[in-house]
Design an enzyme around this catalytic site. Structure first.
Site, short mmCIF file in Angstrom:
data_model
loop_
_atom_site.label_atom_id
_atom_site.label_comp_id
_atom_site.label_asym_id
_atom_site.label_seq_id
_atom_site.Cartn_x
_atom_site.Cartn_y
_atom_site.Cartn_z
N GLU A 21 0.88 -1.18 0.00
CA GLU A 21 0.00 0.00 0.00
C GLU A 21 0.91 1.22 0.00
O GLU A 21 1.36 1.67 1.05
CB GLU A 21 -0.87 0.01 1.27
N CYS A 34 -2.50 9.23 2.21
CA CYS A 34 -2.09 8.63 0.93
C CYS A 34 -3.10 9.01 -0.15
O CYS A 34 -2.77 9.06 -1.33
CB CYS A 34 -1.95 7.13 1.06
P1 NAD Z 1 7.98 5.37 4.87
O1 NAD Z 1 8.08 4.60 3.61
O2 NAD Z 1 9.06 6.31 5.22
O3 NAD Z 1 7.86 4.36 6.10
C1 NAD Z 1 6.82 3.42 6.22
C2 NAD Z 1 7.25 2.26 7.08
O4 NAD Z 1 8.20 1.47 6.38
C3 NAD Z 1 7.94 2.65 8.40
O5 NAD Z 1 7.50 1.76 9.40
C4 NAD Z 1 9.41 2.44 8.09
O6 NAD Z 1 10.19 2.17 9.22
C5 NAD Z 1 9.33 1.23 7.18
N1 NAD Z 1 10.44 1.04 6.24
C6 NAD Z 1 11.05 1.99 5.48
N2 NAD Z 1 11.98 1.41 4.69
C7 NAD Z 1 11.97 0.08 4.96
C8 NAD Z 1 12.70 -1.04 4.49
N3 NAD Z 1 13.66 -0.90 3.58
N4 NAD Z 1 12.42 -2.26 4.97
C9 NAD Z 1 11.44 -2.42 5.91
N5 NAD Z 1 10.73 -1.39 6.42
C10 NAD Z 1 10.99 -0.16 5.95
O7 NAD Z 1 6.56 6.13 4.84
P2 NAD Z 1 5.97 7.25 5.81
O8 NAD Z 1 6.68 8.54 5.59
O9 NAD Z 1 5.84 6.72 7.20
O10 NAD Z 1 4.47 7.38 5.25
C11 NAD Z 1 4.09 8.19 4.18
C12 NAD Z 1 3.95 7.37 2.90
O11 NAD Z 1 3.07 6.28 3.10
C13 NAD Z 1 3.35 8.17 1.76
O12 NAD Z 1 4.03 7.85 0.58
C14 NAD Z 1 1.91 7.68 1.71
O13 NAD Z 1 1.28 7.85 0.46
C15 NAD Z 1 2.08 6.24 2.06
N6 NAD Z 1 0.85 5.65 2.56
C16 NAD Z 1 0.17 4.80 1.74
C17 NAD Z 1 -1.03 4.24 2.18
C18 NAD Z 1 -1.82 3.34 1.29
O14 NAD Z 1 -2.71 2.67 1.79
N7 NAD Z 1 -1.57 3.26 0.00
C19 NAD Z 1 -1.52 4.54 3.46
C20 NAD Z 1 -0.78 5.39 4.27
C21 NAD Z 1 0.41 5.94 3.80
#
Ligand code: NAD
Length: 500
Positions: free
Chosen positions: A257, A291
């Site tokens: 997602e 998102c």
């Molecule tokens: P992010 O990608 O920085 O982090 C999300 C999560 O992933 C965190 O828990 C982080 O620690 C983990 N993470 C990051 N890199 C990783 C890796 N290499 N391996 C394992 N885990 C890892 O995102 P954010 O800044 O917290 O959230 C914002 C983003 O999330 C935006 O792009 C938004 O559109 C998206 N989002 C999407 C949805 C959806 O349902 N499509 C919902 C909410 C947020």
């Protein structure tokens, strides 16, 4: 509210929920409201992560044979606890994610709703009976629990995304290991503790749910562990691009997602009052950090000036500030880095021919990252418009023909949410048709954000293709077995093959 007051309020909520703060090193709880740290927390070590996954895998072995309606009782109890602690959990969401009160309460309501949905689902995990081509045979499919589900979640829905995954996974007979965003540890401690209480009250194995506090490295341990059958990851496209291939390399399942770049088309026949309300909430609500936030407005040339003028006036009246203050509609961005990314995107937009017609400045006196939501008129869909900047920037593009509008809507790498405001039924249906919007979510006369839990949630292309929450999204959390049962006394081979 001051940092000391926020600290006290967080402790009071955690105390009522019954959750402790694991003080130590490795992680900080902070609030975007003041931009300051609240507590130093102990991060989960690699050994503890390894053990937690093992414990969850062990708990799964008993949980998978527990009847699904009995599993539903656990989720019903969780839903009751969420109702009882709705306000406490909402406080923590406001403190750590900066959401205004009504949106924080809405996030907890979404958790309650998905629990209700999952309880009903616990009696409806249906398989099909399929017409067999052979006499005296029955062909059927059965859905079985999958295993350990690793949930990696983002800061902007710090509790709801966990509940979408966890409520469904638990009724499906799975165990869950959760790696929440490192930016929202207190919310995850509270939510996880409520589930611990539900597990205890219903006599289910405590190890069915494990919480890992940490950053990307902790998430990577979950991603690479072959005992984790499904990795359900919510976050940026960058994150999905990293973890997708890693899980695929070990033939695990992944549910992604990721980022969106959502658009609304406003047709000449649209009810502009309705469109205005829908656009302002979708674009400026949650300070542009959903998102599904509206990032691109594709408006018919004949009404563009009029609509933009009204939008700019509405933006000028948006109360920005402390999300605990009654009347605030736009809280802070999560970090100063997010505000810097917004400023950079606005500079790029101007360099690419854009003109800022509202907002865009940083406001406030403390170190919280408060910004005025911005509207930028763009001459065309340039590079910066095609990227997701996780901040309240609304790019406005104009169109002449319906075909152009749909082409613009689809001409971005992401495919999460889209909508059209129109009173022309033909146009509305064409927007929803196979050659209309290419997004996972396509709406009519409503904004791009604020989905209900009853539908499947997710998007196409760089949004990752995953579906969570309602409809039949539960199937991703189970494994399917096809069963052929011969109740005749002859062995008939399929496709009339003869042998022996
Ligand atoms: P992010 O990608 O920085 O982090 C999300 C999560 O992933 C965190 O828990 C982080 O620690 C983990 N993470 C990051 N890199 C990783 C890796 N290499 N391996 C394992 N885990 C890892 O995102 P954010 O800044 O917290 O959230 C914002 C983003 O999330 C935006 O792009 C938004 O559109 C998206 N989002 C999407 C949805 C959806 O349902 N499509 C919902 C909410 C947020």
């Amino acid at each position: 509210m001051s940092t000391d007051e926020l600290r006290e309020r967080a402790l009071a909520s955690l105390h009522r929920i019954g959750a402790a703060v694991p003080e130590g090193t490795g992680l900080h709880a902070r609030s975007p409201i003041t931009g300051e740290n609240l507590f130093a927390l102990r991060a989960t070590t690699a050994e503890e992560t390894e053990r937690a996954i093992g414990e969850a895998a062990e708990a799964f072995r008993t949980w998978r044979t527990t009847p699904a309606p009995v599993r539903g009782e656990l989720v019903r109890t969780l839903g009751d606890l969420l109702r009882a602690h709705k306000s406490d959990l909402a406080d923590l969401i406001t403190i750590e994610a900066g959401k205004i009160r009504s949106e924080a309460l809405g996030e907890v309501q979404e958790m309650i709703d998905i629990c209700d949905f999952a309880v009903g689902l616990s009696r409806q995990l249906y398989g099909r009976t399929i017409a067999s081509e052979r006499p005296g045979h029955r062909l059927a499919e059965t859905w079985h629990p999958l295993g350990v589900v690793g949930v990696v979640s983002a800061f902007n829905f710090p509790a709801a995304v966990w509940s979408w995954n966890t409520a469904i996974a638990l009724v499906c007979g799975d165990a869950v290991v959760w790696k929440p965003s490192e930016l929202t540890p207190l919310v995850s401690l509270a939510a996880s503790h409520l589930l611990d209480r539900a597990l205890e009250q219903t006599g289910a194995p405590r190890e069915l749910h494990r919480l890992l506090l940490g950053g990307r490295e902790t998430g990577e341990l979950l991603v690479d562990d072959p005992r984790v059958s499904l990795v359900s990851a919510t976050g940026s496209t960058r994150m999905g691009r990293e973890i997708g291939p890693r899980v695929a390399a070990r033939f695990g399942r992944v549910l992604l997602e990721l980022g969106g770049n959502n658009a609304t088309v406003v047709a000449p026949s649209a009810d502009l009052d309705l469109a205005l309300q829908g656009i302002v909430f979708a674009a400026a609500g949650t300070a542009g950090q959903r998102c599904t936030t509206l990032r691109r407005l594709i408006v018919h040339r004949d009404i563009a000036d009029q609509l933009v003028e009204r939008l700019a006036a509405a933006y000028g009246r948006l109360p920005i500030g402390d999300p605990f203050d009654e009347g605030t509609l736009v809280g802070p961005l999560i970090t100063g880095t997010a505000a810097d990314a917004m400023a950079t995107a606005l500079e790029r937009a101007q360099a690419e021919g854009g003109k800022i017609v509202a907002g865009g400045r940083r406001v406030g006196t403390n170190s919280g990252a408060y910004v005025e939501p911005a509207i930028v008129r763009m001459p065309k869909q340039t590079g910066v418009v095609r990227e997701e900047t996780f901040a309240p920037i609304l790019y406005v593009l104009t169109y002449d023909t319906f075909e152009q509008a749909v082409a613009l809507q689809n001409d971005v790498p992401q495919g999460l949410s889209s909508s059209i405001f129109t009173r022309d039924q033909q146009e509305a249906e064409r927007f929803l048709a196979a050659d209309g919007s290419d997004c996972g979510i396509a709406n009519v006369n409503i904004g791009t954000s604020g989905a209900e839990i009853g539908g499947a949630f997710g998007g196409e292309k760089e949004t990752g293709g995953g579906r969570e929450s309602g409809s039949d999204a539960w199937r991703a959390y189970m494994r399917r077995a096809t069963n052929t049962i011969n109740y005749s006394s002859a062995l008939a081979l399929a496709q009339n093959v003869s042998f022996l």
